[in-house]
Write an enzyme that holds these catalytic residues in place. Sequence first.
Site, short mmCIF file in Angstrom:
data_model
loop_
_atom_site.label_atom_id
_atom_site.label_comp_id
_atom_site.label_asym_id
_atom_site.label_seq_id
_atom_site.Cartn_x
_atom_site.Cartn_y
_atom_site.Cartn_z
N LYS A 190 -6.49 3.29 -19.77
CA LYS A 190 -6.71 3.57 -21.19
C LYS A 190 -5.47 3.20 -22.00
O LYS A 190 -5.06 2.06 -22.01
CB LYS A 190 -7.13 5.03 -21.35
CG LYS A 190 -8.23 5.48 -20.38
CD LYS A 190 -9.50 4.69 -20.55
CE LYS A 190 -10.71 5.23 -19.83
NZ LYS A 190 -10.77 5.13 -18.39
N ARG A 214 0.83 -1.23 0.00
CA ARG A 214 0.00 0.00 0.00
C ARG A 214 0.85 1.27 0.00
O ARG A 214 0.40 2.33 -0.41
CB ARG A 214 -0.97 0.01 1.20
CG ARG A 214 -1.80 1.29 1.27
CD ARG A 214 -2.96 1.23 2.24
NE ARG A 214 -2.56 0.80 3.55
CZ ARG A 214 -1.99 1.58 4.48
NH1 ARG A 214 -1.75 2.84 4.23
NH2 ARG A 214 -1.66 1.09 5.66
N TYR A 246 -13.37 15.15 -17.69
CA TYR A 246 -13.95 13.82 -17.53
C TYR A 246 -15.01 13.90 -16.42
O TYR A 246 -14.80 14.57 -15.40
CB TYR A 246 -12.84 12.83 -17.18
CG TYR A 246 -13.35 11.49 -16.73
CD1 TYR A 246 -14.11 10.71 -17.59
CD2 TYR A 246 -13.11 11.02 -15.45
CE1 TYR A 246 -14.61 9.48 -17.17
CE2 TYR A 246 -13.60 9.80 -15.02
CZ TYR A 246 -14.35 9.04 -15.89
OH TYR A 246 -14.84 7.84 -15.48
N ASP A 304 -4.44 16.31 -17.03
CA ASP A 304 -4.83 14.93 -17.33
C ASP A 304 -4.61 14.73 -18.83
O ASP A 304 -5.32 15.32 -19.66
CB ASP A 304 -6.30 14.72 -16.95
CG ASP A 304 -6.80 13.30 -17.24
OD1 ASP A 304 -6.19 12.60 -18.08
OD2 ASP A 304 -7.81 12.89 -16.64
C1 LIG Z 1 -9.71 11.55 -19.20
C2 LIG Z 1 -9.97 10.58 -18.09
N1 LIG Z 1 -9.39 10.81 -16.89
C3 LIG Z 1 -9.58 9.98 -15.85
C4 LIG Z 1 -10.40 8.88 -15.97
C5 LIG Z 1 -10.62 7.99 -14.77
O1 LIG Z 1 -9.87 6.84 -14.93
P1 LIG Z 1 -10.16 5.45 -14.14
O2 LIG Z 1 -11.42 4.89 -14.72
O3 LIG Z 1 -8.93 4.65 -14.44
O4 LIG Z 1 -10.30 5.79 -12.70
C6 LIG Z 1 -11.00 8.59 -17.19
C7 LIG Z 1 -11.87 7.41 -17.33
O5 LIG Z 1 -12.60 7.26 -18.29
C8 LIG Z 1 -10.79 9.48 -18.29
O6 LIG Z 1 -11.35 9.28 -19.48
#
Ligand SMILES: Cc1ncc(COP(=O)(O)O)c(C=O)c1O
Length: 398
Positions: free
Chosen positions: A207, A56, A110, A182
């Site tokens: 992704k 962890r 997102y 991001d």
């Molecule tokens: C641009 C973006 N950031 C963050 C996330 C969150 O990722 P996770 O599903 O791995 O928590 C996503 C998920 O679709 C995303 O498309």
Amino acid sequence: MAIESGGDPTSAPGLSTLGVHAGAEPGKPGDPVVPAIVQSATFFGGRRDDGLLYTRYGNNPIQLQVGRKVAALEGAEAAVVLGSGMGAIAATVLSLTEAGDHIVAARDLYGATRVLFEHELPRRGISTTFVDPEAPGAWRRALRKRTRMLYLEAPTNPTLRVPDPRTAAAAAQARGIPVVMDATFATPVNLRPLELGVDIVVHSATKYLGGHSDIIGGVVAGPASAIDAATEMMKLYGAAADPHMVWLLDRGLRTLDVRVRRHNANALAVARYLDGRREVRRVLYPGLQSHPDHARARELMPAGAGGMVSFVVRGGGGAADRFVDALRLVQVAPSLGGVESLISQPRYTSHKGLSAAVRRELGIPDGFLRLSVGIEDADDLVADLGSALDRLSRPGRR
Ligand SMILES: Cc1ncc(COP(=O)(O)O)c(C=O)c1O
């Protein structure tokens, strides 16, 4: 010698080399070529004073190794792997803010990130102002005395806008606060946030970094002090990554560069094809001249505009439903960035909670489709999309 990035850019290894080798310790005879998964929560500790190893805490050997690889790929001082993209975002934000603080964020985010900023963080006394990053001076105007970070995404979901991180960086630098970005949709192959003034980059490794739709993971990369602080939040809030997931992420990273280049090429071919079909009202792809951010994408994303293509079919939601029902190769599912092509309608997934009118205002009318273009043969993808579009224009159909 272990392979890392940094130093003289003319002699730095390329991204494919880093994806395969970075982060690994030099092997000696008898060592496995592929890193071992140490599937152990804890480790024997004696009286040596070299810190407690506990999974962890993020110091399982594979977690450390893949953290070094991600740092090398991003050109960052350090990186940490977490249990999800949201875990990475939350740990970063929590490490930079406390009650009474303020965040300025781009408005296109997102969905879960938006909910975190808009509804969850206020419960902890942290407020956010959302800005249109294209509005001149928007970042600077939104700054307050207690603003602690700026936050943006590129390309955005699902309209694939490419805000300029340099504008955010200029506003942040004047105040000595970090910009967090991001870059999940872009990957380090297509966009280099840290070279554009961003301080901390986060990804949903679920992704493209993982690339095979078989893990949930996240990463944060940036200065060592910021990564230490995010790691501390990861420990306390329990967002650590499982060693087996991290091993799969490493396997994905080995092919990141070749996969993303193929995603780029396929997406461009698909976008061009869709653009020529009369059943399609609009195609949104930063690699097409018609996209509002095409010039910026060419400048900031020279390797390619990514694997995501959005488009709107004529005939609204009913036509979109008939279209996806007719697809044979492209599969209907949320998420993105895997080797297989996936399609979704934001009105059923990320933007389900909004009215049709609000979605229209956001540029997501009914009939809007978001396609994650995989690495299949482009001709096969075009044939599948083409025959599904043919079904829309058959006599008797709207
Ligand atoms: C641009 C973006 N950031 C963050 C996330 C969150 O990722 P996770 O599903 O791995 O928590 C996503 C998920 O679709 C995303 O498309």
